[in-house]
Design a protein around this motif. Structure first.
Motif, PDB file in Angstrom:
ATOM      1  N   MET A  33       0.819  -1.215   0.000  1.00 21.61           N
ATOM      2  CA  MET A  33       0.000   0.000   0.000  1.00 21.61           C
ATOM      3  C   MET A  33       0.852   1.265   0.000  1.00 21.61           C
ATOM      4  SD  MET A  33      -3.172  -1.083   2.433  1.00 21.61           S
ATOM      5  CE  MET A  33      -4.236   0.265   1.917  1.00 21.61           C
ATOM      6  N   THR A  34       2.169   1.113  -0.037  1.00 23.86           N
ATOM      7  CA  THR A  34       3.053   2.273  -0.063  1.00 23.86           C
ATOM      8  C   THR A  34       3.010   2.899  -1.452  1.00 23.86           C
ATOM      9  OG1 THR A  34       4.506   1.263   1.564  1.00 23.86           O
ATOM     10  CG2 THR A  34       5.427   3.063   0.270  1.00 23.86           C
ATOM     11  N   PRO A  35       2.719   4.185  -1.535  1.00 20.14           N
ATOM     12  CA  PRO A  35       2.646   4.819  -2.851  1.00 20.14           C
ATOM     13  C   PRO A  35       3.989   4.775  -3.568  1.00 20.14           C
ATOM     14  CG  PRO A  35       1.730   6.260  -1.156  1.00 20.14           C
ATOM     15  CD  PRO A  35       2.389   5.105  -0.461  1.00 20.14           C
ATOM     16  N   GLN A  36       3.949   4.561  -4.866  1.00 22.62           N
ATOM     17  CA  GLN A  36       5.149   4.634  -5.686  1.00 22.62           C
ATOM     18  C   GLN A  36       5.195   6.022  -6.295  1.00 22.62           C
ATOM     19  OE1 GLN A  36       5.039   1.448  -8.499  1.00 22.62           O
ATOM     20  NE2 GLN A  36       5.190  -0.119  -6.934  1.00 22.62           N
ATOM     21  N   GLY A  37       6.368   6.594  -6.333  1.00 23.53           N
ATOM     22  CA  GLY A  37       6.514   7.940  -6.878  1.00 23.53           C
ATOM     23  C   GLY A  37       6.400   8.982  -5.785  1.00 23.53           C
ATOM     24  N   ALA A  38       6.500  10.231  -6.204  1.00 29.53           N
ATOM     25  CA  ALA A  38       6.534  11.340  -5.252  1.00 29.53           C
ATOM     26  C   ALA A  38       5.163  11.697  -4.687  1.00 29.53           C
ATOM     27  CB  ALA A  38       7.144  12.579  -5.916  1.00 29.53           C
ATOM     28  N   ARG A  39       4.102  11.308  -5.402  1.00 27.21           N
ATOM     29  CA  ARG A  39       2.750  11.662  -4.949  1.00 27.21           C
ATOM     30  C   ARG A  39       1.886  10.413  -4.856  1.00 27.21           C
ATOM     31  NH1 ARG A  39       0.821  16.544  -8.634  1.00 27.21           N
ATOM     32  NH2 ARG A  39      -1.077  15.809  -7.670  1.00 27.21           N
ATOM     33  N   PRO A  40       1.067  10.314  -3.818  1.00 23.19           N
ATOM     34  CA  PRO A  40       0.197   9.139  -3.700  1.00 23.19           C
ATOM     35  C   PRO A  40      -0.902   9.139  -4.755  1.00 23.19           C
ATOM     36  CG  PRO A  40      -0.019  10.583  -1.766  1.00 23.19           C
ATOM     37  CD  PRO A  40       0.969  11.209  -2.675  1.00 23.19           C
ATOM     38  N   ASN A  41      -1.257   7.947  -5.205  1.00 19.63           N
ATOM     39  CA  ASN A  41      -2.393   7.771  -6.102  1.00 19.63           C
ATOM     40  C   ASN A  41      -3.584   7.429  -5.199  1.00 19.63           C
ATOM     41  OD1 ASN A  41      -4.396   6.718  -7.756  1.00 19.63           O
ATOM     42  ND2 ASN A  41      -2.940   5.776  -9.172  1.00 19.63           N
ATOM     43  N   TRP A  42      -4.381   8.435  -4.872  1.00 17.91           N
ATOM     44  CA  TRP A  42      -5.446   8.275  -3.882  1.00 17.91           C
ATOM     45  C   TRP A  42      -6.510   7.276  -4.324  1.00 17.91           C
ATOM     46  CZ3 TRP A  42      -3.990   9.547   0.641  1.00 17.91           C
ATOM     47  CH2 TRP A  42      -3.109  10.606   0.828  1.00 17.91           C
ATOM     48  N   ILE A  43      -6.775   7.205  -5.619  1.00 18.07           N
ATOM     49  CA  ILE A  43      -7.775   6.250  -6.116  1.00 18.07           C
ATOM     50  C   ILE A  43      -7.267   4.825  -5.923  1.00 18.07           C
ATOM     51  CG2 ILE A  43      -8.987   5.428  -8.184  1.00 18.07           C
ATOM     52  CD1 ILE A  43      -9.045   8.422  -9.078  1.00 18.07           C
ATOM     53  N   ARG A  44      -6.023   4.578  -6.291  1.00 14.52           N
ATOM     54  CA  ARG A  44      -5.432   3.249  -6.106  1.00 14.52           C
ATOM     55  C   ARG A  44      -5.408   2.870  -4.626  1.00 14.52           C
ATOM     56  NH1 ARG A  44       0.005   1.364  -5.305  1.00 14.52           N
ATOM     57  NH2 ARG A  44       0.222  -0.754  -6.083  1.00 14.52           N
ATOM     58  N   LEU A  45      -5.017   3.817  -3.785  1.00 11.04           N
ATOM     59  CA  LEU A  45      -4.960   3.564  -2.349  1.00 11.04           C
ATOM     60  C   LEU A  45      -6.351   3.256  -1.784  1.00 11.04           C
ATOM     61  CD1 LEU A  45      -3.098   3.395   0.069  1.00 11.04           C
ATOM     62  CD2 LEU A  45      -3.398   5.844   0.398  1.00 11.04           C
ATOM     63  N   ALA A  46      -7.365   3.996  -2.228  1.00  7.56           N
ATOM     64  CA  ALA A  46      -8.736   3.738  -1.772  1.00  7.56           C
ATOM     65  C   ALA A  46      -9.191   2.353  -2.219  1.00  7.56           C
ATOM     66  CB  ALA A  46      -9.689   4.811  -2.310  1.00  7.56           C
ATOM     67  N   TRP A  47      -8.866   1.968  -3.453  1.00 10.32           N
ATOM     68  CA  TRP A  47      -9.230   0.646  -3.968  1.00 10.32           C
ATOM     69  C   TRP A  47      -8.557  -0.453  -3.138  1.00 10.32           C
ATOM     70  CZ3 TRP A  47     -12.832  -1.652  -6.444  1.00 10.32           C
ATOM     71  CH2 TRP A  47     -12.629  -2.901  -7.022  1.00 10.32           C
ATOM     72  N   GLN A  48      -7.278  -0.266  -2.811  1.00 14.77           N
ATOM     73  CA  GLN A  48      -6.571  -1.242  -1.979  1.00 14.77           C
ATOM     74  C   GLN A  48      -7.206  -1.313  -0.585  1.00 14.77           C
ATOM     75  OE1 GLN A  48      -2.635   0.501  -2.573  1.00 14.77           O
ATOM     76  NE2 GLN A  48      -1.955  -1.512  -3.261  1.00 14.77           N
TER      77      GLN A  48
END
Length: 131
Positions: A33-48
């Motif tokens: 669940m750790t975001p890849q890149g400099a900014r979190p992908n909030w949609i991906r995180l919410a889906w996870q």
């Protein structure tokens, strides 16, 4: 039988299912669940978050298995207990050297952080000081 899990994601359920009766699944991280890149992908995180596994308390009783969460941050005030546990482990566990994936000079710490955030790191990322 014990599972020490730091990734989660698609790995939780298969590991939990393989536990023997009396087995313990110890969760101490969620790298998936750790975001890849400099900014979190909030949609991906919410889906996870929505799809994260759930454990039925009645099933763990019936199957005699357990799930335990562990966060070292909350152990700061337990220094004596942790020291004794670590000392005991040092003599009982056959330790292997960690895998060092990439080394950066301390001056390149921001680049090292970006490399970690990229999700392409394998092994430890090490900062060298004074070399």
């Amino acid at each position: 039988d014990i599972v020490m899990a730091s990734v989660q994601g698609p790995y939780f359920e298969p590991c939990f299912e393989k536990l023997a009766r009396g087995g313990r699944h110890i969760v101490f991280g969620a790298a998936a669940m750790t975001p890849q890149g400099a900014r979190p992908n909030w949609i991906r995180l919410a889906w996870q978050w929505i799809r994260r596994p759930m454990v039925d308390p009645l099933n763990i009783i019936a199957e005699n298995r357990s799930v335990m969460g562990f966060n070292l941050i909350w152990m700061w005030d337990k220094k004596e207990m942790m020291s004794a546990l670590l000392e005991s482990m040092m003599h009982k566990v056959k330790w292997r050297a960690p895998v060092v994936g990439k080394t950066f000079p301390f001056e390149n710490a921001p680049e090292a952080v970006r490399f970690l955030q990229s999700g392409k790191s394998v092994g430890k990322v090490v900062l060298t000081v004074g070399e």
